[in-house]
Design a protein around this motif. Sequence first.
Motif, PDB file in Angstrom:
ATOM      1  N   ASP A 223       0.907  -1.219  -0.083  1.00 38.12           N
ATOM      2  CA  ASP A 223       0.010  -0.013  -0.006  1.00 38.12           C
ATOM      3  C   ASP A 223       0.685   1.120   0.027  1.00 38.12           C
ATOM      4  OD1 ASP A 223      -1.916   1.783   0.285  1.00 38.12           O
ATOM      5  OD2 ASP A 223      -3.050   1.059   2.076  1.00 38.12           O
ATOM      6  N   GLY A 224       0.653   2.211  -1.105  1.00 35.11           N
ATOM      7  CA  GLY A 224       1.574   3.198  -1.279  1.00 35.11           C
ATOM      8  C   GLY A 224       1.010   4.457  -0.262  1.00 35.11           C
ATOM      9  N   HIS A 225      -0.378   4.081   0.524  1.00 37.35           N
ATOM     10  CA  HIS A 225      -0.571   5.239   1.243  1.00 37.35           C
ATOM     11  C   HIS A 225      -0.951   6.489   0.479  1.00 37.35           C
ATOM     12  CE1 HIS A 225      -0.215   2.603   4.641  1.00 37.35           C
ATOM     13  NE2 HIS A 225       1.343   2.452   4.250  1.00 37.35           N
ATOM     14  N   THR A 226      -1.893   6.277  -0.492  1.00 38.80           N
ATOM     15  CA  THR A 226      -2.206   7.422  -1.445  1.00 38.80           C
ATOM     16  C   THR A 226      -3.699   7.493  -1.434  1.00 38.80           C
ATOM     17  OG1 THR A 226      -1.679   8.579  -3.408  1.00 38.80           O
ATOM     18  CG2 THR A 226      -1.410   6.122  -3.598  1.00 38.80           C
TER      19      THR A 226
ATOM     20  N   THR B  76      -4.159   4.133  -5.887  1.00 37.73           N
ATOM     21  CA  THR B  76      -3.595   2.721  -5.361  1.00 37.73           C
ATOM     22  C   THR B  76      -3.608   1.498  -6.172  1.00 37.73           C
ATOM     23  OG1 THR B  76      -3.839   3.911  -3.106  1.00 37.73           O
ATOM     24  CG2 THR B  76      -3.567   1.474  -3.148  1.00 37.73           C
TER      25      THR B  76
ATOM     26  N   ILE C 221       3.119   9.243  -4.703  1.00 34.20           N
ATOM     27  CA  ILE C 221       3.655   8.416  -3.299  1.00 34.20           C
ATOM     28  C   ILE C 221       4.896   9.340  -2.709  1.00 34.20           C
ATOM     29  CG2 ILE C 221       4.560   6.538  -2.299  1.00 34.20           C
ATOM     30  CD1 ILE C 221       3.055   4.786  -4.387  1.00 34.20           C
ATOM     31  N   THR C 222       4.764   9.704  -1.341  1.00 31.68           N
ATOM     32  CA  THR C 222       5.860  10.483  -0.807  1.00 31.68           C
ATOM     33  C   THR C 222       6.535   9.467   0.446  1.00 31.68           C
ATOM     34  OG1 THR C 222       4.138  11.089   0.714  1.00 31.68           O
ATOM     35  CG2 THR C 222       4.680  12.612  -1.318  1.00 31.68           C
ATOM     36  N   ASP C 223       6.185   8.315   0.424  1.00 36.12           N
ATOM     37  CA  ASP C 223       7.036   7.498   1.506  1.00 36.12           C
ATOM     38  C   ASP C 223       7.870   6.798   0.630  1.00 36.12           C
ATOM     39  OD1 ASP C 223       7.745   5.703   3.386  1.00 36.12           O
ATOM     40  OD2 ASP C 223       5.867   4.830   3.904  1.00 36.12           O
TER      41      ASP C 223
ATOM     42  N   ALA D  85       7.673   2.729   1.062  1.00 37.00           N
ATOM     43  CA  ALA D  85       6.824   1.717   0.275  1.00 37.00           C
ATOM     44  C   ALA D  85       7.319   1.260  -1.023  1.00 37.00           C
ATOM     45  CB  ALA D  85       5.540   2.461  -0.291  1.00 37.00           C
TER      46      ALA D  85
ATOM     47  N   GLY E   3       5.415   6.788  -9.781  1.00 36.91           N
ATOM     48  CA  GLY E   3       4.570   7.345  -8.514  1.00 36.91           C
ATOM     49  C   GLY E   3       5.028   8.001  -7.946  1.00 36.91           C
TER      50      GLY E   3
ATOM     51  N   GLY F   2       6.076  11.126  -5.905  1.00 36.37           N
ATOM     52  CA  GLY F   2       5.127  12.375  -5.381  1.00 36.37           C
ATOM     53  C   GLY F   2       5.640  13.850  -5.364  1.00 36.37           C
TER      54      GLY F   2
END
Length: 455
Positions: free
Chosen positions: A183-186, A191, A234-236, A239, A270, A272
Amino acid sequence: MGAAARPDAGRAPMTPQTRPSAVALEALLWPATARPHLDGDISIGRIKLTPLTERFGTPLLVVDEQDVRERCRAFRRAFGDAEVAYAGKAFLCRAMATWIGQEGLSLDVCSAGELAVARAAGFPAERILMHGNAKTPEDLRAALGYGVGTIVVDSFHEISRLAALAAQGARPRLLIRVTPGVDGHTHAAVTTGTDGQKFGFSLASGAAAEAVRRVLAQRHLELAGLHCHIGSQITDPGAFDLAAARMVEFLAELRAAHGTPPRRLDLGGGFGVAYRAGDPELAPGPVAGRLRRTVQDACAAHRLPVPRLTVEPGRAIVAHAGVTVYRVVSVKHGPAGGLLVAVNGGMSDNPRPSLYGARYTARLIGRRGAGGERSATVVGRHCEAGDVIAAGVRLPADVRPGDLLAVPCTGAYHHSMASNYNMVRRPPVVAVRDGRARLIIRRETIDDLMARDLG
């Protein structure tokens, strides 16, 4: 959180004539060549935006060619000998394909239409990847007919279709799109790395392993490697690390099952970008360093040769290069003292706020405001309450009809997702560089709208 791109990277020093204090730009959001001026205007590529609107009208999408090229080079430097494939779905036209090709990037396309643009620009077939979760027979025939370098396979039916088509001609190289369960938490709409959505073959269910087996069983197909893409914006960076580690583990499983593992690993895109001041953004250098270390360490742990990597930035290359300029049509005063500023564009040229809740900033250009600032919501002209371009922005209290507003970071997923809702014509795209402006996509006309309506 990954490191943000240095705000002044690639920017020339300001001259005394362009060094205002009160009107400084949020540098990370605007194109590389953007410069504020004391009269309230902004120049991009050494051309002020206000004269551009007089020449080309509004709404107007301006793209900074130098910014695009600098970001291409930044990704190539960061990833070294890896393949960098621009994701054409973010923004594609013949000019963009030409810039990407000249900068040495590959190109991924998702349809016969996008491939037609690449062909019209003379983009090298061997550097094209064909994507798509539901490629039609037309898409596949177009890809094989042009001899695209790689096809990213997304379903069992596609494997069967390709085997039948390939029996009549060349042997295509395939990547299996794997859903790694990350999960890219977007936003849920973008996603793509988790199970239960439409993209790829699930790693957890065994579908990915079965897809590999089916491709290997077809003598007319060549298994070149694996692909995954966990989502957009995605900024994490963690991931991406997790997805890469799971993909290398799968390569080890394939070696145990079939002998030599595939030698290519496409980790998608992806990355961010910042749409407003303070938003996080992933710079290519730190992301590349982490990903390469993750893959190398995982391969060492499994005693695997390190595969050739591919990444697919789209938004991260073109988003900040684009600025959209609107003209204010009306201003209303809200019950809480805020302003409702309506402009002559909206969700037909920027559907992202209504689709994903995306948030933007906006700036008055062409004159200096007076009387301080007020909170404002910039809304579009379309018959939807959700047609909001930017909420909670600070604009001059005297903003009025006829004024120009510039919205930065509109290079990605604006023109490519534009529509004719309410029969509003799509705006033109103008490329700027070194004091020259070039129309690369013209404004639609009423005749364009009526050409397909046969009565």
